[in-house]
Write an enzyme that holds these catalytic residues in place. Structure first.
Site, PDB file in Angstrom:
ATOM      1  N   ARG A   1       0.816  -1.215   0.000  1.00 16.76           N
ATOM      2  CA  ARG A   1       0.000   0.000   0.000  1.00 16.76           C
ATOM      3  C   ARG A   1       0.854   1.272   0.000  1.00 16.76           C
ATOM      4  O   ARG A   1       0.396   2.328  -0.361  1.00 16.76           O
ATOM      5  CB  ARG A   1      -0.962  -0.005   1.196  1.00 16.76           C
ATOM      6  CG  ARG A   1      -2.178  -0.860   0.909  1.00 16.76           C
ATOM      7  CD  ARG A   1      -3.052  -1.035   2.109  1.00 16.76           C
ATOM      8  NE  ARG A   1      -2.428  -1.898   3.097  1.00 16.76           N
ATOM      9  CZ  ARG A   1      -2.977  -2.217   4.250  1.00 16.76           C
ATOM     10  NH1 ARG A   1      -4.146  -1.725   4.571  1.00 16.76           N
ATOM     11  NH2 ARG A   1      -2.354  -3.031   5.076  1.00 16.76           N
TER      12      ARG A   1
ATOM     13  N   ASP B   1     -14.957   1.001  -2.695  1.00 19.36           N
ATOM     14  CA  ASP B   1     -14.279   2.223  -3.140  1.00 19.36           C
ATOM     15  C   ASP B   1     -13.894   2.034  -4.604  1.00 19.36           C
ATOM     16  O   ASP B   1     -14.226   1.015  -5.213  1.00 19.36           O
ATOM     17  CB  ASP B   1     -13.047   2.563  -2.278  1.00 19.36           C
ATOM     18  CG  ASP B   1     -12.051   1.430  -2.217  1.00 19.36           C
ATOM     19  OD1 ASP B   1     -11.909   0.704  -3.214  1.00 19.36           O
ATOM     20  OD2 ASP B   1     -11.403   1.262  -1.159  1.00 19.36           O
TER      21      ASP B   1
ATOM     22  N   LYS C   1     -15.303   6.404  -1.233  1.00 13.43           N
ATOM     23  CA  LYS C   1     -14.788   6.404   0.134  1.00 13.43           C
ATOM     24  C   LYS C   1     -13.720   7.474   0.295  1.00 13.43           C
ATOM     25  O   LYS C   1     -12.889   7.659  -0.577  1.00 13.43           O
ATOM     26  CB  LYS C   1     -14.190   5.012   0.392  1.00 13.43           C
ATOM     27  CG  LYS C   1     -13.440   4.847   1.671  1.00 13.43           C
ATOM     28  CD  LYS C   1     -12.870   3.432   1.779  1.00 13.43           C
ATOM     29  CE  LYS C   1     -11.416   3.361   1.411  1.00 13.43           C
ATOM     30  NZ  LYS C   1     -10.814   2.022   1.521  1.00 13.43           N
TER      31      LYS C   1
ATOM     32  N   THR D   1      -7.843  -3.276   8.711  1.00 15.03           N
ATOM     33  CA  THR D   1      -8.467  -2.961  10.003  1.00 15.03           C
ATOM     34  C   THR D   1      -9.949  -3.346   9.990  1.00 15.03           C
ATOM     35  O   THR D   1     -10.554  -3.514  11.040  1.00 15.03           O
ATOM     36  CB  THR D   1      -8.394  -1.451  10.309  1.00 15.03           C
ATOM     37  OG1 THR D   1      -9.123  -0.750   9.299  1.00 15.03           O
ATOM     38  CG2 THR D   1      -6.961  -0.963  10.357  1.00 15.03           C
ATOM     39  N   GLY D   2     -10.524  -3.446   8.789  1.00 14.62           N
ATOM     40  CA  GLY D   2     -11.945  -3.782   8.660  1.00 14.62           C
ATOM     41  C   GLY D   2     -12.830  -2.547   8.589  1.00 14.62           C
ATOM     42  O   GLY D   2     -14.033  -2.640   8.341  1.00 14.62           O
TER      43      GLY D   2
END
Ligand code: R5P
Length: 285
Positions: free
Chosen positions: A91, A165, A188, A219-220
Site C-alpha cells: 500500500r 471504493d 470512500k 483494520t476492517g
C-alpha cells in the site's frame, strides 16, 4: 522441481506442490531465545528449480523469505520462482508525503535481488492480471477475484455486487459478470489509518443480497462502514469477500455486521475458504 513453503504459507505450498507434481521441500524453522529466526533447509536444492512460497504479512515473514531466498542461491538452486501471495507493504506504493519511505519499492528490490521471477496475487498497486515492471522490478500479478466470484455464484437469491471504493473497481466489475448480477460502487474518503467516510449515494439494494468485494480487509473499517451504509439502504443480507484477509483487528468485529465473510488463503485465516493453489500452480507450469 522442488516446492518450498515459508512458515506463513506451508499449507498453500503443500497444495501447490501436489498440483505441480513436485517434491515438497523440508525446512526446519525455529526461533532463537531472543526471537531471531533460525532456518535450516533439509532438502537438496543443488541445480534444481525451486518454487518458494511465502506470504509477507509480517516483518518476520519478510525476513524469513529473504533468508530462505539467499540460502537457496547459496546452495546452488538453478532457478528461483518466488511466490509472494500477499505482498506486504504494497500500500506504500509511492511517496505520498515528502520524506516518506517508498516501502513497496524497497521490499520488491530486496526480493528481486535473489529471485529469477516474482509472482504475486492481486498486488494492491496493480489493477489487472499480467506482467508488470514496478520501479524496474518485474512482477507477474495473478487475479483471484474470479475465484471469490465463483464462491458467491448461485449462492444468493437477489445478488448485487458493491465495491466499497474505486480502488478495486475493475476487478469487482469483472466479478459481477461471473456472478451475473448488478454492480455499483461507493465513494470512500480515508480520513486516517482507522477511519473512513462513505460519501452519500443512493443505491438500489433494498431487499437484495449484497456482496461487498475488496482486494484486502485490514483494520476492517472500510468493510464495516460500507456494510452499515448499505444496510441503512434496506439490503436484506450482506456478504463480504476479499483476496487478502489481513484482519489486523481480528474477526470478532464483523459478527453482527456481516452475514458471511470469506477470503482466500493468500493469508491463512479462519475464513480462508477459497484456495489460490490452482491459480499459482497453473501460472508456474
Ligand atoms: C484500499 O484501497 C483497499 O482496497 C482496502 O479497501 C483497504 O486497504 C482496506 O483497509 P481497511 O480494512 O483497514 O479499511
Amino acid at each position: 522441481m522442488i516446492t518450498l513453503g515459508g512458515s506463513t504459507s506451508k499449507r498453500l505450498a503443500e497444495s501447490v506442490s501436489k498440483k505441480l507434481g513436485s517434491e515438497l521441500g523440508s525446512i526446519d524453522y525455529r526461533r532463537f531465545p531472543d526471537g531471531e529466526i533460525y532456518l535450516r533447509l533439509l532438502s537438496d536444492v543443488n541445480h534444481r528449480d525451486c518454487v518458494l512460497i511465502e506470504t509477507t504479512d509480517s516483518n518476520d515473514a519478510l525476513i524469513e523469505l529473504l533468508l530462505l531466498l539467499d540460502l537457496l542461491r547459496d546452495l546452488n538452486a538453478r532457478k528461483i520462482y518466488t511466490v509472494v501471495p500477499y505482498l506486504g507493504y504494497s500500500r506504500q506504493d509511492r511517496r505520498f508525503m515528502e520524506g516518506e519511505a517508498f516501502s513497496a519499492r524497497t521490499i520488491l528490490k530486496l526480493i528481486d535481488q535473489f529471485s529469477d521471477s516474482i509472482l504475486t496475487v492481486n498486488c494492491h498497486f496493480l489493477d489487472s492480471e499480467g506482467e508488470f515492471s514496478f520501479e524496474g522490478v518485474k512482477i507477474r500479478n495473478l487475479d483471484a477475484f474470479p475465484l471469490v466470484a465463483e464462491y458467491f455464484k448461485n449462492k444468493l437469491k437477489k445478488p448485487v455486487l458493491i465495491s466499497p471504493d474505486e480502488g478495486a473497481l475493475e476487478y469487482a466489475k469483472r466479478a459481477s459478470e461471473i456472478i451475473n448480477c448488478e454492480f455499483d460502487y461507493l465513494e470512500k474518503t480515508r480520513i486516517s489509518d482507522q477511519e473512513v467516510k462513505i460519501n452519500t449515494k443512493k443505491l438500489d439494494v433494498s431487499g437484495k443480497d449484497v456482496i461487498i468485494l475488496d482486494d484486502m480487509i485490514s483494520t476492517g473499517t472500510t468493510i464495516i462502514e460500507a456494510a452499515k451504509f448499505i444496510k441503512a439502504q434496506g439490503a436484506r443480507s450482506i456478504h463480504a469477500g476479499c483476496i487478502h484477509g489481513v484482519f489486523s483487528m481480528g474477526l470478532q468485529q464483523f459478527s453482527g455486521v456481516l452475514d458471511d465473510l470469506v477470503c482466500t488463503d493468500t493469508i491463512p485465516t479462519e475464513v480462508s475458504k477459497i484456495t489460490v493453489a490452482d491459480l499459482i500452480s497453473k501460472a508456474i507450469l
